[in-house]
Scaffold this motif. Structure first.
Motif, PDB file in Angstrom:
ATOM      1  N   TRP A  45     -34.536 -46.995 -20.740  1.00 59.68           N
ATOM      2  CA  TRP A  45     -35.648 -45.925 -20.758  1.00 59.68           C
ATOM      3  C   TRP A  45     -37.139 -46.452 -20.759  1.00 59.68           C
ATOM      4  O   TRP A  45     -37.816 -45.568 -20.441  1.00 59.68           O
ATOM      5  CB  TRP A  45     -35.276 -45.242 -22.117  1.00 59.68           C
ATOM      6  N   VAL A  92     -29.560 -40.395 -17.511  1.00 58.95           N
ATOM      7  CA  VAL A  92     -28.393 -39.938 -17.662  1.00 58.95           C
ATOM      8  C   VAL A  92     -27.300 -40.192 -17.157  1.00 58.95           C
ATOM      9  O   VAL A  92     -26.244 -40.966 -17.261  1.00 58.95           O
ATOM     10  CB  VAL A  92     -28.408 -38.747 -18.628  1.00 58.95           C
ATOM     11  N   LEU A  93     -27.199 -39.624 -15.956  1.00 63.89           N
ATOM     12  CA  LEU A  93     -26.096 -39.680 -14.805  1.00 63.89           C
ATOM     13  C   LEU A  93     -26.006 -41.195 -14.389  1.00 63.89           C
ATOM     14  O   LEU A  93     -25.071 -41.694 -14.245  1.00 63.89           O
ATOM     15  CB  LEU A  93     -26.473 -38.853 -13.593  1.00 63.89           C
ATOM     16  N   ARG A 110     -26.738 -43.897 -15.915  1.00 64.41           N
ATOM     17  CA  ARG A 110     -26.458 -44.616 -16.995  1.00 64.41           C
ATOM     18  C   ARG A 110     -25.029 -44.708 -17.286  1.00 64.41           C
ATOM     19  O   ARG A 110     -24.157 -45.566 -17.769  1.00 64.41           O
ATOM     20  CB  ARG A 110     -27.167 -44.434 -18.461  1.00 64.41           C
ATOM     21  N   ARG A 111     -24.223 -43.290 -17.037  1.00 65.70           N
ATOM     22  CA  ARG A 111     -22.993 -43.191 -17.320  1.00 65.70           C
ATOM     23  C   ARG A 111     -22.326 -43.731 -15.811  1.00 65.70           C
ATOM     24  O   ARG A 111     -21.022 -43.412 -15.732  1.00 65.70           O
ATOM     25  CB  ARG A 111     -22.770 -41.752 -17.154  1.00 65.70           C
ATOM     26  N   GLY A 112     -22.978 -44.394 -15.133  1.00 69.52           N
ATOM     27  CA  GLY A 112     -22.152 -45.014 -13.830  1.00 69.52           C
ATOM     28  C   GLY A 112     -22.048 -43.831 -12.543  1.00 69.52           C
ATOM     29  O   GLY A 112     -21.788 -44.151 -11.699  1.00 69.52           O
ATOM     30  N   MET A 113     -22.708 -42.652 -12.745  1.00 68.73           N
ATOM     31  CA  MET A 113     -22.759 -41.600 -11.500  1.00 68.73           C
ATOM     32  C   MET A 113     -23.929 -41.826 -10.978  1.00 68.73           C
ATOM     33  O   MET A 113     -24.906 -40.764 -10.855  1.00 68.73           O
ATOM     34  CB  MET A 113     -22.630 -40.273 -12.447  1.00 68.73           C
ATOM     35  N   ALA A 167     -26.672 -39.295  -9.341  1.00 70.93           N
ATOM     36  CA  ALA A 167     -28.178 -39.231  -9.952  1.00 70.93           C
ATOM     37  C   ALA A 167     -29.032 -39.011  -8.999  1.00 70.93           C
ATOM     38  O   ALA A 167     -30.025 -38.636  -8.910  1.00 70.93           O
ATOM     39  CB  ALA A 167     -28.300 -40.579 -10.639  1.00 70.93           C
ATOM     40  N   ARG A 226     -28.797 -47.750 -13.974  1.00 72.20           N
ATOM     41  CA  ARG A 226     -27.594 -48.230 -13.288  1.00 72.20           C
ATOM     42  C   ARG A 226     -26.873 -49.404 -13.964  1.00 72.20           C
ATOM     43  O   ARG A 226     -27.262 -50.716 -14.347  1.00 72.20           O
ATOM     44  CB  ARG A 226     -27.498 -48.323 -11.718  1.00 72.20           C
ATOM     45  N   PRO A 227     -25.321 -49.204 -14.450  1.00 67.65           N
ATOM     46  CA  PRO A 227     -24.907 -50.278 -15.027  1.00 67.65           C
ATOM     47  C   PRO A 227     -24.556 -51.446 -14.182  1.00 67.65           C
ATOM     48  O   PRO A 227     -24.648 -51.301 -12.837  1.00 67.65           O
ATOM     49  CB  PRO A 227     -23.225 -49.657 -15.192  1.00 67.65           C
ATOM     50  N   GLU A 285     -22.011 -51.433 -11.501  1.00 63.12           N
ATOM     51  CA  GLU A 285     -22.078 -50.329 -10.729  1.00 63.12           C
ATOM     52  C   GLU A 285     -22.469 -50.649  -9.445  1.00 63.12           C
ATOM     53  O   GLU A 285     -23.580 -51.305  -9.176  1.00 63.12           O
ATOM     54  CB  GLU A 285     -22.832 -49.054 -11.212  1.00 63.12           C
TER      55      GLU A 285
END
Length: 233
Positions: free
Chosen positions: A78, A122-123, A125-128, A132, A220-221, A224
């Motif tokens: 963040w 948020v997207l 970070r969740r791998g989406m 995003a 981004r993870p 990913e």
């Protein structure tokens, strides 16, 4: 005492600086390129597709550049969101001594930028990552449109000359009018829209996409795969 990570500090400091540099370069490239190809002739008789196309292409390239630059900076989490918000907050503060419509437009854009970047973060970070980018691009257009609407709406009331009054029925299209310099047969005094915006129709979506590039890469993870940004203004 917690260890101070010099690389993280450098990333936090350099990210807002690079974001502003990219914005300035993007606006200059769009405006100068438009001048070289069209002679800056604005008569509202023809759609200025060159200006619109340049804004879309340059914005997409800036988002990709920000995404690439975020890698070497190695700013994760963040902190990236906070870093790219610094120039936007400074811009909003500088609007306090401007006219009320400019101040309100800047504050609306800042609020929308916070929401768009938070959703994208948020997207990502969740791998989406693809989601995003899509949410960020659409959000960039929406908040720019709303900010332009807020900035121009008081002008529709304050203008003394009836010829300068903008038709509120077409308010959601004012951003489009500014980008293509054409009234699409709706006749809403497009020259006045351009004069009142001082390139904010470019700056709002451009900076949002630049900030999006930094944030998506930072959130981004690590495992990913990268998703290239969609060119959009």
């Amino acid at each position: 005492m917690a260890d101070v990570n010099p690389r993280k500090i450098a990333g936090i400091v350099l990210t807002p600086v690079l974001a502003v540099v990219l914005l300035v370069a993007g606006v200059l490239a769009t405006v100068l390129g438009w001048g070289l190809t069209t002679g800056r002739t604005m008569d509202h008789a023809d759609v200025d597709w060159v200006y619109l196309l340049a804004a879309v292409v340059v914005s997409g390239l800036l988002a990709a550049a920000a995404y690439r630059l975020a890698g070497p900076l190695r700013l994760r989490g963040w902190y990236a969101v906070l870093a790219v918000l610094v120039p936007a907050v400074v811009f909003a503060v500088l609007q306090w001594d401007k006219t009320p419509n400019r101040r309100d437009g800047g504050l609306v854009w800042l609020a929308g930028l916070v929401v768009v970047l938070a959703v994208a973060a948020v997207l990502a970070r969740r791998g989406m990552v693809r989601a995003a980018w899509i949410a960020g691009v659409l959000g960039a257009v929406v908040i720019a449109d709303v900010a332009v609407l807020v900035q121009l709406m008081p002008s529709a009331v304050a203008a003394a000359d009836p010829a300068e009054i903008l038709d509120r029925s077409y308010a959601p299209l004012w951003l489009v009018f500014a980008l293509v310099d054409y009234d699409f047969g709706l006749d809403p005094a497009t020259w006045y829209i351009g004069d009142a915006l001082d390139f904010r129709e470019l700056g709002y979506p451009m900076y949002t996409l630049i900030a999006l590039g930094f944030v998506v890469r930072a959130m981004r993870p690590a495992s990913e795969p990268a998703i290239e940004p969609v060119s959009q203004s």
